[in-house]
Design a protein around this motif. Structure first.
Motif, PDB file in Angstrom:
ATOM      1  N   LEU A  58       0.839  -1.212   0.000  1.00 30.40           N
ATOM      2  CA  LEU A  58       0.000   0.000   0.000  1.00 30.40           C
ATOM      3  C   LEU A  58       0.868   1.253   0.000  1.00 30.40           C
ATOM      4  CD1 LEU A  58      -2.893  -0.803   2.508  1.00 30.40           C
ATOM      5  CD2 LEU A  58      -3.004  -0.704   0.020  1.00 30.40           C
ATOM      6  N   GLN A  80       0.804   4.166  -2.835  1.00 27.48           N
ATOM      7  CA  GLN A  80      -0.123   5.149  -2.265  1.00 27.48           C
ATOM      8  C   GLN A  80      -0.509   6.274  -3.234  1.00 27.48           C
ATOM      9  OE1 GLN A  80       1.299   7.080   1.258  1.00 27.48           O
ATOM     10  NE2 GLN A  80       3.197   7.808   0.367  1.00 27.48           N
ATOM     11  N   LEU A 109      -3.804   5.070  -5.902  1.00 31.26           N
ATOM     12  CA  LEU A 109      -5.016   4.410  -5.404  1.00 31.26           C
ATOM     13  C   LEU A 109      -6.285   5.249  -5.533  1.00 31.26           C
ATOM     14  CD1 LEU A 109      -3.460   2.755  -2.216  1.00 31.26           C
ATOM     15  CD2 LEU A 109      -3.878   1.712  -4.449  1.00 31.26           C
ATOM     16  N   SER A 110      -6.232   6.313  -6.289  1.00 31.28           N
ATOM     17  CA  SER A 110      -7.416   7.168  -6.408  1.00 31.28           C
ATOM     18  C   SER A 110      -8.479   6.501  -7.262  1.00 31.28           C
ATOM     19  CB  SER A 110      -7.044   8.505  -7.026  1.00 31.28           C
ATOM     20  OG  SER A 110      -6.047   9.112  -6.251  1.00 31.28           O
ATOM     21  N   GLN A 111      -9.697   7.024  -7.137  1.00 31.50           N
ATOM     22  CA  GLN A 111     -10.768   6.399  -7.901  1.00 31.50           C
ATOM     23  C   GLN A 111     -10.818   6.935  -9.333  1.00 31.50           C
ATOM     24  OE1 GLN A 111     -14.404   7.207  -5.768  1.00 31.50           O
ATOM     25  NE2 GLN A 111     -13.730   9.277  -5.282  1.00 31.50           N
TER      26      GLN A 111
END
Ligand code: HEM
Lengths: 534, 235
Positions: free
Chosen positions: B183, B187, B190-192
């Motif tokens: 993760l 990092q 990881l956005s939508q």
């Protein structure tokens, strides 16, 4: 590599006061916003001509100045429909910017005014944009001062009643929806006005600094544009060009901004965005309470990561822990007290200098040492709305100037909170911010920030993530919020980032419009019906 | 005009340049692609709204014809073709270029006829507008993706595949540690991903009318005339 350009001298007596001065910083903690419809051009022009004589200008007050600070200020702004009713020739009308002519409601799809922010939910007065012509903003040092200024306005409205009508239809905290004005005032704690907004943050700290205002040169720290030098020093900042905020002056592209004709109509004026933003205080507090128990730093730290500032205002990139932020706040208070307690003389000057140095820490920072966002998340509210040179992503000299993608997206923020929070767990009721943004180009500045930086994330490499606090988060089929935010961890190190999900919409639009803020000269021209672009 | 597909905006710019000057530009295009000079493209790469950009010189004799029956055109100039796909609106893109890498733009275009310089912006806007060829057909295979989304998705997929095989037989504690590290490493990816915000109100209105026409067409089961007609052709 920056182009310093030449100094600018402004005719502050010709510029409306709300452009250069953030009134709330001068202890004007009360305000009243009043809308008018003009049904007859001649009466309307008389109304404007009369107001022009009372409008508060940007001329400096107090020490070294002939002007005393007044008890109340009065400023005037006009919509496109208003300019037409006032009889501006078509040739002039066509020279105003298209988004201004379209109006806020027509630009709703760009602004994300959907769902609970849609015009159906707006205060009744904002639902009839074709009738909104004139906005008068009154700021006062006391409620009495507001009443006096309001009485003056009512009086001249009466004088021109043949063609000028005050529009009713503002909601108020008592549940009425037919009020003749929008009241706003600083949130009071222990009977004293504070710079807080309803989510509990200190607001009104950061504002652009541009050439010619006569503001203290130290204020360029944090307010100007970033250079390639250390952002905690004066060398790290340069003033923005005047034309970003005022028509008739060179802007950051070294040209005169597109402005209405004739030149006297535009010069010393600017555009203004007015938005009534409701705050879902209950949802916000519930979210912080729930997710704050899971977040390693706790609830206050989570709130700080959302905004990019601790609720006491300390920037989280500079003060990464609550303890550091608290210690800083106490130092700051002590330094402030010291000035008051030190008698005039060199000691006092010293105390003042010490305070100024501390005070600068609120604004004199950038994200160059915090690019991955472990201090201030990349998606935090203040980092989104003013990335301070971080869009070069650490590729020094990738762009000709470090602030390239930021400098033309700055906005002057004005306005005050409205209403009060009766129950901190309740969303309903009247509480929010009357948000005003001034700038020479609504599309390039406010609309861009609102659409690309608040409601989208590609410029930050954050996909479709939105601003945690003011983004127009939607709802999932299960009825939960769909807002997300990554709170970055120190890269390497093996600690996971904290992923916030299920954020509902914390801020909703309740009305607003795009306005033009004319110079005193332009108000007179309009009032006398003399506008002629030929 | 469909200058927009999914999250991408297409811009075709064809600017005249004297033939002898074009030779210099050809060398220049070649040079900036050499690894040793690639720093000069850093601005472009950092402007991550750009999906794709390409420059080429088209000589007067090189223009294709539909077939033999199309008469040859007699052209005075060579043309510099600039082809770019980016995220966002025309103005956002042109503004970002002008403000972020004006010296780079000047270097690539100063030999072109009528080049006004990248700053001030209004003459630059007019130059681009004047020389732009509107797109007649534009297709996006990943309508919800900007180039950042694609890059992130690739990184996530790669890391996840390797993670899956690496951690197959791990103890719970070691797995947790490895997962947290994963993760951390991902990092920034990881956005939508969701549809594009509305790029232009005019474009949104066209799309809406096309949708309505399509629905009406379905009901009547009749063929719909192609929505896009006219406009100049780049081919
Ligand atoms: C209810 C709505 C809002 C709340 C609660 C809110 C809250 C805040 C807070 C707490 C700050 C930090 C204090 C400061 O730096 O002055 C801030 C700064 C700022 N906000 Fe907002 N805000 C709201 C709406 C908006 C909107 C609609 C915009 C623009 C589209 C905006 C743009 C900014 C900018 C530009 C800054 C200064 C950033 C900087 O210079 O570092 N805000 N806001």
């Amino acid at each position: 590599m920056s182009t310093p350009g030449s100094p600018v001298t402004l005719d502050l007596h010709d510029i409306q006061g709300n452009i250069v001065k953030a009134y709330s910083r001068y202890d004007y903690s009360h305000a009243r916003y009043v809308l008018f419809e003009i049904t007859d051009g001649q009466a309307g022009r008389g109304f404007i001509a009369t107001l022009a004589e009372r409008v508060t200008t940007s001329a400096p007050w107090g020490r070294g100045s002939t002007e005393e600070r007044p008890e109340s200020t009065l400023n005037v702004a006009l919509t496109f429909a208003g300019l037409r009713m006032l009889g501006l020739p078509q040739a002039s009308l066509l020279t105003f910017s298209p988004e201004f002519a379209t109006g806020m409601r027509g630009r709703g799809a760009i602004l994300g005014d959907d769902g609970p922010s849609g015009p159906e939910r707006w205060d009744p007065v904002w639902r009839k944009p074709h009738r909104i012509h004139v906005l008068i903003t009154i700021n006062g040092v006391s409620r009495d001062a507001i009443e006096t200024a309001y009485a003056f306005v009512t009086d001249i409205t009466g004088r021109y009643r043949a063609g000028v009508r005050c529009l009713t239809g503002h909601r108020d905290p008592e549940g009425r929806n037919d009020m003749p004005y929008q009241a706003a005032s600083a949130i009071e704690i222990d009977g004293k006005p504070t710079p807080k907004e309803h989510f509990g943050y200190t607001d009104g700290i950061g504002n652009p600094y541009f050439k010619g205002t006569g503001e203290h040169p130290e204020n360029v720290l944090g307010g100007g544009k970033v250079t390639r030098r250390d952002a905690t020093t004066r060398a790290g900042w340069e003033p923005l060009e005047t034309g970003e905020f005022l028509l008739g002056y060179k802007d950051e592209a070294q040209e005169f901004p597109e402005a209405p004709m004739p030149p006297l109509l535009g010069r010393n004026g600017t555009y203004m965005v007015y938005r009534k933003l409701h705050q879902n205080v209950g949802s916000f507090n519930r979210y912080l309470d729930a997710v704050g128990t899971e977040y390693p730093g706790g609830k206050e730290a989570l709130a700080a990561k959302f905004a990019g500032r601790w609720r006491n205002g300390a920037p989280v990139t500079t003060f990464p822990t609550e303890a550091e932020a608290e210690a800083f706040a106490q130092q700051w208070m002590a330094a402030k007290l010291k000035i008051q307690q030190t008698p005039k003389g060199p000691a006092r000057e010293e105390a003042k200098a010490a305070f100024a140095q501390l005070n600068a820490k609120f604004v004199a920072f950038d994200y160059s040492k915090d690019l991955p966002g472990a201090g201030c998340p990349v998606g935090a509210h203040i980092r989104r709305t003013n990335p301070r040179g971080s869009l070069e992503f650490g590729e020094a000299f990738a762009f000709d100037t470090r602030g390239a993608l930021t400098n033309r997206r700055r906005i002057l923020r004005r306005g005050l909170p409205y209403g009060s929070v009766v129950d901190p767990q309740d969303d309903t009721g009247e509480h929010g911010i009357v948000f005003m943004a001034l700038g020479a180009n609504i599309r390039r500045q406010f609309e861009f920030v609102q659409q690309q930086w608040v409601n989208y994330g590609n410029d930050f490499r954050l996909g479709n993530d939105r601003d945690p606090i003011i983004g127009n988060h939607g709802t999932t089929p299960e009825g939960k919020g769909d807002g997300r935010m990554t709170i970055e961890a120190e890269p390497g190190g093996g600690r996971p980032p904290f992923l916030c999900g299920g954020m509902p919409r914390f801020v909703e639009t309740r009305g607003g419009e795009y306005f033009f803020v004319p110079s005193i000269t332009a108000l007179r021209l309009i009032g006398e019906g003399m506008v002629d672009p030929t | 005009m469909p200058n927009i597909a999914g999250k991408a905006f297409a811009m075709n710019l064809i600017t005249p340049i004297e033939r002898w000057q074009a030779a210099f530009n050809k060398i220049q295009f070649w040079a900036i692609r050499q690894p040793i000079l690639s720093f000069s493209l850093r601005g472009l790469v950092t402007l991550s709204m750009i999906h794709y950009a390409r420059w080429a010189i088209v000589q007067p004799t090189e223009w294709p014809r539909l077939d033999e029956s199309q008469p040859k055109e007699k052209l005075h100039y060579a043309y510099q073709l600039f082809f770019s796909n980016f995220n966002g609106s025309w103005a956002q893109y042109v503004d970002s270029f002008s403000v972020a890498i004006p010296s780079g733009l000047n270097l690539l275009w100063f030999r072109n006829v009528g080049w006004p310089k990248a700053v001030p912006e209004q003459p630059f806007h007019r130059y681009v507008e004047h020389n732009e060829v509107w797109t007649s057909h534009y297709y996006s295979a990943y309508p919800m993706a900007a180039s950042n989304d694609v890059k992130s998705a690739q990184r996530v997929k790669q890391a996840l595949t390797s993670f899956a095989s690496r951690t197959k037989d791990m103890e719970a504690a070691a797995f947790e540690q490895a997962y947290n590290e994963l993760l951390n490493e991902l990092q920034a990816d990881l956005s939508q991903m969701a549809p594009t915000p509305i790029v232009s109100l005019a474009n949104a209105a066209v799309e809406e009318r096309m949708r309505q026409d399509a629905e009406a067409g379905d009901e009547q089961d009749s063929g719909r005339a192609p929505a896009m007609m006219g406009g100049s052709h780049a081919e």
